[in-house]
Structure formats: structure tokens, C-alpha cells
Design an enzyme around this catalytic site. Structure first.
Site: not given
Ligand code: PMV
Length: 317
Positions: A105-107, A150
Site C-alpha cells: 500500500g505504499s502509493s 487500498d
Molecule cells: O499491490 P497493491 O498494493 O497496489 O494492490 C493492488 C490491488 C489490486 O487489486 C491488484 C488492484 C486494485 O486496484 O485493487
């Protein structure tokens, strides 16, 4: 304008990543042991605003940033929402213990922290809903088509059952969750993994939809088991979810290896978390096994591991 300090947690998706982009539900939890932090200080006597991120070696003049720069788009979005047209002279100091491009979840933490920090510094008291809404817009700039899970779990800092386009439902955990988070050390960009899944869905819609549907069912069952505090069932659903993500093509040998190590060492369940093709796994285990599983993951290739206990939540939506 006094200085402010703001901190927000990282997150892990426990169930439902990728399928959530297509309208299926997902479950995420905040991780308090990692955090994104912003310190804001007034600089009324200087000529420019500065953005400093020591970890990345950045020392940037805000006014000189390109229009598309992540920091600039974030600040412009926030000012627009607050109906302000100018950033007062200030120093923005960023720091983070959330690894980049690794599913924690860094971004989204950057986006939520920036909205909360800057709005508070400028004298606005935004609700979590409003912070979340603006952070989502910043996420769109960064990722194109984020589901919003997120930024939601981070903005509200509570376990959440999330479905795109619906208000978040906060989960009451029936038992604490003893988690081990382990990094493969492989980095991958969310945008690229999401695009890969989209291609798969376009080329083989029947199989992709069947996998999404199965993931959606796992999430619904997991919600009940999390609320009932049935850690054994939650664990086996996590492993089931990992297998479905593997079929979707978003796992990799490093992730599968760490999942296997965890299960062989007595974990209740394990899966990749976030967009996959690298990044972290999340492992559920009994409290007394956590330290051993962490050591075994470190001995078997994980570049960074930590234990995180998620407390039971008291009911409040
Ligand atoms: O990898 P992360 O922390 O950016 O998680 C992305 C989660 C996804 O389901 C793949 C994309 C989203 O927008 O939900």
C-alpha cells in the site's frame, strides 16, 4: 500556520485482489507496524516550497516540478478540492517504512497521508470519507483504474469488506489475526500486473470470469469466518485464494516458494498480497508459531519479514 506531523499505516489485502477491480468483493486490513509519514513546516520567508524525501534522496523545489510529477499532481488535486489556487510556502518532509511496489500500500498511503497532512496544515478538518475520496483521485493519476480498496483501508484504518462503488463495510474480527508478512524482494508495478490480468480477461473471458467468481465466493466465506473468529477456516481460504491468483497468472516462483515454506512450517494459510508477480506474502498462523515461521521464511529467501498482530475490532461502522 504551525508545523504538523501526520502518519498513516500500510495495508495488506487478505482476500480478493484483482477480482476487486471487476466488481467482486475484497477484504483488507491496515498494518500499523509500517507507516507513511509527512511533516509540514511553514517557510514564509523563503522563495519556494521544498519537498524532501531523504530515503529516496529527493530534495525538490515544488514550483519546478513537471506538471505530471506525482508530488505535483497530488498537491494540485488537493488544492483543487479545497478550492485553493496556491500552495503557501512550506517544507514537505516525507518518510516511509512501507516498501515500494511490494503490495503493502505504499502509493495509497502516500495519497491518504498527503491529503490528510496538507488539508490539516491549511486549516481544513476533513472527514475520513472526504480524505478517502481525494486520495482515490490521486491513486487514479498513479494507477489508472484502481479499485479504491487500498486508499479506503488506509484512510479509515480498519479492516474492511470492500466492493467497488459501494460504501465500505467495516469488519468486526471475531479473533485476533497473527500474521507474518514476508517480502520476496522482487518488485513489480501494480499498473503492469493489473494490465496483464486485463489482457488475460480479454483473451480468455470465460476462464477469467470463472476465477473471479471463485475468488468472490472465497471472499464471502472469509468474511463470515473472520467475523466468527475461525482462524483455521480463514487460513485455508487464504491458501485457496492464493491458488486462484496463481491460475490468474499473478504469482511467481518466489511467491509460491514462500507460501509453500509457510504451509510446511505449520501456517494456517498463506497467499500473495496485493498485485503480485513479486512483493509480499501474508501468512496466518498461531501466535506461538509466528517467530519460527518468520525465521524459516528468512532462511528460505525472504528479504524482509515482520510479524503483525491484528487486534479484534469493536463494533462500529
Ligand atoms: O499491490 P497493491 O498494493 O497496489 O494492490 C493492488 C490491488 C489490486 O487489486 C491488484 C488492484 C486494485 O486496484 O485493487
Amino acid at each position: 500556520m504551525p508545523s504538523t506531523f501526520t502518519s498513516v499505516p500500510g495495508k495488506s489485502i487478505l482476500f480478493g485482489e484483482h477480482a476487486v477491480v471487476y466488481g467482486y468483493p475484497a477484504i483488507a486490513i491496515p498494518l500499523d507496524s509500517i507507516a507513511f509519514k509527512i511533516k509540514l513546516l511553514p517557510r514564509p520567508t523563503e522563495k519556494n516550497s521544498m519537498i524532501i524525501n531523504e530515503a529516496l534522496g529527493e530534495n525538490l523545489v515544488f514550483e519546478e516540478l513537471e506538471l505530471q510529477h506525482t508530488y505535483r499532481t497530488a498537491i494540485t488535486t488537493i488544492l483543487h478540492e479545497l478550492k485553493l489556487n496556491k500552495l503557501p510556502l512550506m517544507e514537505i518532509r516525507l518518510s516511509s517504512t512501507i516498501p515500494i511496489a511490494s503490495g503493502l500500500g505504499s502509493s495509497a498511503a502516500f495519497a491518504v497521508c498527503f491529503v490528510r497532512a496538507l488539508s490539516a496544515f491549511l486549516g481544513f478538518k476533513l472527514s475520513n470519507e472526504k480524505v478517502n475520496e481525494i486520495a482515490y483521485q490521486i491513486e487514479i493519476f498513479q494507477h489508472g483504474t484502481p479499485s479504491g480498496i487500498d486508499n479506503t483501508v488506509i484512510a479509515f484504518n480498519k479492516p474492511v469488506f470492500f466492493k467497488k462503488g459501494y460504501p465500505p463495510e467495516f469488519l468486526m474480527l471475531g479473533a485476533p489475526l497473527n500474521l507474518v508478512i514476508a517480502d520476496t524482494g522482487v518488485r513489480s508495478k501494480t499498473k503492469e500486473t493489473v494490465a496483464q490480468v486485463r489482457k488475460f480477461k480479454e483473451s480468455d473471458p470465460l476462464v477469467a470470469d470463472e476465477i473471479f467468481q471463485k475468488i468472490g465466493d472465497v471472499v464471502e466465506r472469509a468474511k463470515t469466518e473472520l467475523e466468527n473468529g475461525n482462524s483455521y477456516a480463514v487460513g485455508s481460504l487464504m491458501t485457496e485464494n492464493h491458488k486462484l491468483l496463481t491460475r490468474l497468472g499473478v504469482s511467481c516462483k518466489e511467491l509460491d516458494h514462500l507460501v509453500d515454506v509457510s504451509l510446511n512450517e505449520g501456517a494456517l494459510g498463506a497467499k500473495l498480497c496485493g498485485s503480485g508477480r513479486g512483493g509480499n506474502i501474508v501468512v496466518l498462523c498461531d501466535e506461538e508459531k509466528a517467530a519460527h515461521i518468520k525465521t524459516m521464511l528468512q532462511n528460505n529467501g525472504s528479504t524482509h519479514c515482520f510479524i503483525s498482530k491484528i487486534k479484534m475490532t469493536e463494533g462500529e461502522a
